[in-house]
Design a protein around this motif. Structure first.
Motif, mmCIF file in Angstrom:
data_model
loop_
_atom_site.group_PDB
_atom_site.id
_atom_site.type_symbol
_atom_site.label_atom_id
_atom_site.label_comp_id
_atom_site.label_asym_id
_atom_site.label_seq_id
_atom_site.Cartn_x
_atom_site.Cartn_y
_atom_site.Cartn_z
ATOM 1 N N THR A 1 0.830 -1.199 0.000
ATOM 2 C CA THR A 1 0.000 0.000 0.000
ATOM 3 C C THR A 1 0.867 1.252 0.000
ATOM 4 O OG1 THR A 1 -0.166 -0.049 2.411
ATOM 5 C CG2 THR A 1 -1.964 -1.084 1.170
ATOM 6 N N VAL A 2 0.298 2.306 -0.609
ATOM 7 C CA VAL A 2 0.947 3.617 -0.676
ATOM 8 C C VAL A 2 -0.115 4.677 -0.414
ATOM 9 C CG1 VAL A 2 2.109 5.275 -2.196
ATOM 10 C CG2 VAL A 2 2.670 2.838 -2.355
ATOM 11 N N LEU A 3 0.217 5.646 0.410
ATOM 12 C CA LEU A 3 -0.630 6.826 0.556
ATOM 13 C C LEU A 3 -0.078 7.870 -0.406
ATOM 14 C CD1 LEU A 3 -1.032 6.839 4.427
ATOM 15 C CD2 LEU A 3 -2.850 6.463 2.746
ATOM 16 N N GLN A 4 -0.887 8.257 -1.384
ATOM 17 C CA GLN A 4 -0.389 9.133 -2.443
ATOM 18 C C GLN A 4 -1.392 10.226 -2.777
ATOM 19 O OE1 GLN A 4 0.303 5.978 -5.307
ATOM 20 N NE2 GLN A 4 -1.598 6.442 -6.408
ATOM 21 N N HIS B 1 -1.806 7.135 -11.757
ATOM 22 C CA HIS B 1 -0.400 6.758 -11.778
ATOM 23 C C HIS B 1 0.492 7.951 -11.426
ATOM 24 C CE1 HIS B 1 -2.578 3.835 -14.223
ATOM 25 N NE2 HIS B 1 -1.641 2.973 -13.901
ATOM 26 N N ALA B 2 0.101 9.144 -11.862
ATOM 27 C CA ALA B 2 0.851 10.366 -11.550
ATOM 28 C C ALA B 2 0.479 10.816 -10.141
ATOM 29 C CB ALA B 2 0.518 11.461 -12.554
ATOM 30 N N HIS B 3 1.467 10.834 -9.265
ATOM 31 C CA HIS B 3 1.163 11.179 -7.874
ATOM 32 C C HIS B 3 2.400 11.704 -7.166
ATOM 33 C CE1 HIS B 3 2.795 7.060 -7.531
ATOM 34 N NE2 HIS B 3 3.293 7.521 -6.388
ATOM 35 N N ILE B 4 2.141 12.338 -6.047
ATOM 36 C CA ILE B 4 3.193 12.718 -5.100
ATOM 37 C C ILE B 4 2.989 11.830 -3.882
ATOM 38 C CG2 ILE B 4 4.107 14.554 -3.621
ATOM 39 C CD1 ILE B 4 3.070 16.532 -5.821
ATOM 40 N N THR B 5 3.993 11.057 -3.538
ATOM 41 C CA THR B 5 3.864 10.108 -2.436
ATOM 42 C C THR B 5 3.772 10.846 -1.106
ATOM 43 O OG1 THR B 5 5.084 8.425 -3.668
ATOM 44 C CG2 THR B 5 4.969 8.160 -1.271
ATOM 45 N N ALA B 6 2.778 10.461 -0.309
ATOM 46 C CA ALA B 6 2.669 10.982 1.049
ATOM 47 C C ALA B 6 3.374 10.048 2.030
ATOM 48 C CB ALA B 6 1.209 11.164 1.439
ATOM 49 N N LEU B 7 3.195 8.728 1.841
ATOM 50 C CA LEU B 7 3.881 7.754 2.682
ATOM 51 C C LEU B 7 3.888 6.402 1.990
ATOM 52 C CD1 LEU B 7 5.346 7.219 5.342
ATOM 53 C CD2 LEU B 7 3.130 6.676 6.387
ATOM 54 N N LEU C 1 2.427 16.965 5.409
ATOM 55 C CA LEU C 1 1.496 15.831 5.358
ATOM 56 C C LEU C 1 2.237 14.535 5.660
ATOM 57 C CD1 LEU C 1 -1.344 14.757 4.703
ATOM 58 C CD2 LEU C 1 -0.683 14.749 2.285
ATOM 59 N N THR C 2 3.396 14.358 5.055
ATOM 60 C CA THR C 2 4.196 13.158 5.327
ATOM 61 C C THR C 2 4.615 13.103 6.784
ATOM 62 O OG1 THR C 2 4.996 13.010 3.051
ATOM 63 C CG2 THR C 2 6.350 11.954 4.749
ATOM 64 N N GLU C 3 5.034 14.229 7.337
ATOM 65 C CA GLU C 3 5.461 14.256 8.740
ATOM 66 C C GLU C 3 4.314 13.870 9.674
ATOM 67 O OE1 GLU C 3 7.050 18.189 9.123
ATOM 68 O OE2 GLU C 3 8.960 17.649 8.160
ATOM 69 N N PRO D 1 17.265 9.635 4.149
ATOM 70 C CA PRO D 1 17.102 10.408 5.387
ATOM 71 C C PRO D 1 16.221 11.643 5.226
ATOM 72 C CG PRO D 1 19.311 10.677 4.484
ATOM 73 C CD PRO D 1 18.632 9.645 3.649
ATOM 74 N N ASP D 2 16.256 12.260 4.048
ATOM 75 C CA ASP D 2 15.461 13.460 3.823
ATOM 76 C C ASP D 2 14.349 13.151 2.822
ATOM 77 O OD1 ASP D 2 17.083 15.119 5.448
ATOM 78 O OD2 ASP D 2 18.543 15.232 3.806
ATOM 79 N N VAL D 3 13.119 13.447 3.213
ATOM 80 C CA VAL D 3 11.986 13.222 2.321
ATOM 81 C C VAL D 3 11.858 14.429 1.396
ATOM 82 C CG1 VAL D 3 9.503 12.896 2.186
ATOM 83 C CG2 VAL D 3 10.800 11.771 3.991
ATOM 84 N N VAL D 4 11.903 14.177 0.103
ATOM 85 C CA VAL D 4 11.788 15.225 -0.900
ATOM 86 C C VAL D 4 10.487 15.007 -1.667
ATOM 87 C CG1 VAL D 4 12.807 16.258 -2.962
ATOM 88 C CG2 VAL D 4 14.296 15.383 -1.146
ATOM 89 N N PRO D 5 9.483 15.853 -1.461
ATOM 90 C CA PRO D 5 8.246 15.687 -2.236
ATOM 91 C C PRO D 5 8.547 15.765 -3.733
ATOM 92 C CG PRO D 5 7.911 17.201 -0.406
ATOM 93 C CD PRO D 5 9.396 16.961 -0.505
ATOM 94 N N HIS D 6 7.982 14.829 -4.475
ATOM 95 C CA HIS D 6 8.282 14.786 -5.907
ATOM 96 C C HIS D 6 7.234 13.978 -6.666
ATOM 97 C CE1 HIS D 6 9.904 11.020 -4.322
ATOM 98 N NE2 HIS D 6 9.773 10.517 -5.553
ATOM 99 N N LEU D 7 7.179 14.239 -7.956
ATOM 100 C CA LEU D 7 6.352 13.457 -8.866
ATOM 101 C C LEU D 7 7.309 12.781 -9.853
ATOM 102 C CD1 LEU D 7 3.055 14.532 -10.570
ATOM 103 C CD2 LEU D 7 4.761 13.196 -11.784
ATOM 104 N N THR D 8 7.450 11.470 -9.741
ATOM 105 C CA THR D 8 8.387 10.725 -10.575
ATOM 106 C C THR D 8 7.924 10.720 -12.022
ATOM 107 O OG1 THR D 8 9.042 9.305 -8.732
ATOM 108 C CG2 THR D 8 9.453 8.464 -10.952
ATOM 109 N N LEU D 9 8.882 11.011 -12.915
ATOM 110 C CA LEU D 9 8.587 11.029 -14.347
ATOM 111 C C LEU D 9 9.296 9.922 -15.105
ATOM 112 C CD1 LEU D 9 8.913 14.854 -15.110
ATOM 113 C CD2 LEU D 9 6.795 13.542 -14.841
ATOM 114 N N ASP D 10 10.582 9.703 -14.814
ATOM 115 C CA ASP D 10 11.360 8.771 -15.627
ATOM 116 C C ASP D 10 12.661 8.437 -14.917
ATOM 117 O OD1 ASP D 10 12.078 7.205 -17.887
ATOM 118 O OD2 ASP D 10 11.127 8.645 -19.221
ATOM 119 N N GLN D 11 13.520 7.682 -15.602
ATOM 120 C CA GLN D 11 14.813 7.247 -15.089
ATOM 121 C C GLN D 11 15.877 7.576 -16.127
ATOM 122 O OE1 GLN D 11 15.655 5.190 -12.156
ATOM 123 N NE2 GLN D 11 17.736 5.644 -12.784
#
Length: 197
Positions: free
Chosen positions: A30-33, A63-69, A122-124, A141-151
């Motif tokens: 599960t993912v909170l997103q 599929h496009a999301h910013i992960t909360a946890l 929100l993540t905290e 160690p550091d949570v960086v809010p982001h929307l993953t696009l590619d590699q």
């Protein structure tokens, strides 16, 4: 408890009991997103390119999301769902802009939401309520809010990603909910949604 919450709990139970034809439990998580529909076409296309098994047939799944946890609890009980709902309700909807492409050291190309602080808060709040679920398993160690696009690869660069996005960005969005998503090959779907504010 709302009808939606009851339905979500039924779907959670079904997800946890899912087995393949050989009765071997199927692995899922599960993912909170926070869904970002404005980037859905692009991100879904990348899922289709890299791993079709994780392309969800669920129309509610973004599929496009910013992960909360992530990862979240493997089997959230009603009390956990109520806690997530309360945390979401205590947060305001987030108006944010996506324009800036960045890369992580591992080569992930992402869009950085501006401002990032509401997502970080929100993540905290979620981590404070669920300390047994450190973000990304405690790997970063550091949570960086982001929307993953590619590699990054021989075929993918920041410049090629920017070109592929075209006029999709910059875009201003409003985050108005947190989805509890189930990720599993061929079975990814939304289990519950919690309104922000």
């Amino acid at each position: 408890m709302t009808t939606d919450e009851n339905a979500a709990r039924r779907r959670l139970g079904a997800a946890q009991q899912a087995t393949d034809p050989g009765d071997t439990p199927l692995v899922g998580y599960t993912v909170l997103q926070v869904p970002v529909p404005a980037l859905e076409t692009f991100v879904r296309g990348r899922f289709e390119h890299y791993d079709r098994a994780y392309v969800s047939p669920d129309p509610a799944f973004t599929h496009a999301h910013i992960t909360a946890l992530a990862p979240f609890l493997p089997a959230p009980d009603p009390a956990a769902l109520d806690t997530v709902a309360a945390i979401a309700a205590a947060a305001e909807p987030i108006t944010f802009t996506l324009r800036r492409l960045e890369t992580f050291p591992n080569g992930i190309v992402y869009l950085a939401p501006e401002p990032a602080d509401p997502f970080r808060a929100l993540t905290e709040a979620l981590v404070a309520a669920f300390p047994q679920c450190p973000p990304y398993g405690g790997e970063f160690p550091d949570v960086v809010p982001h929307l993953t696009l590619d590699q990054l690869s021989a075929d993918v660069s920041v410049a090629s990603t920017r070109d592929a996005l075209g006029d999709t960005v910059p875009v201003t969005c409003v985050a108005d909910r947190v989805d509890l998503a189930w990720y599993q090959p061929e079975r990814s779907r939304v289990l519950a949604s919690f309104a922000l504010g």
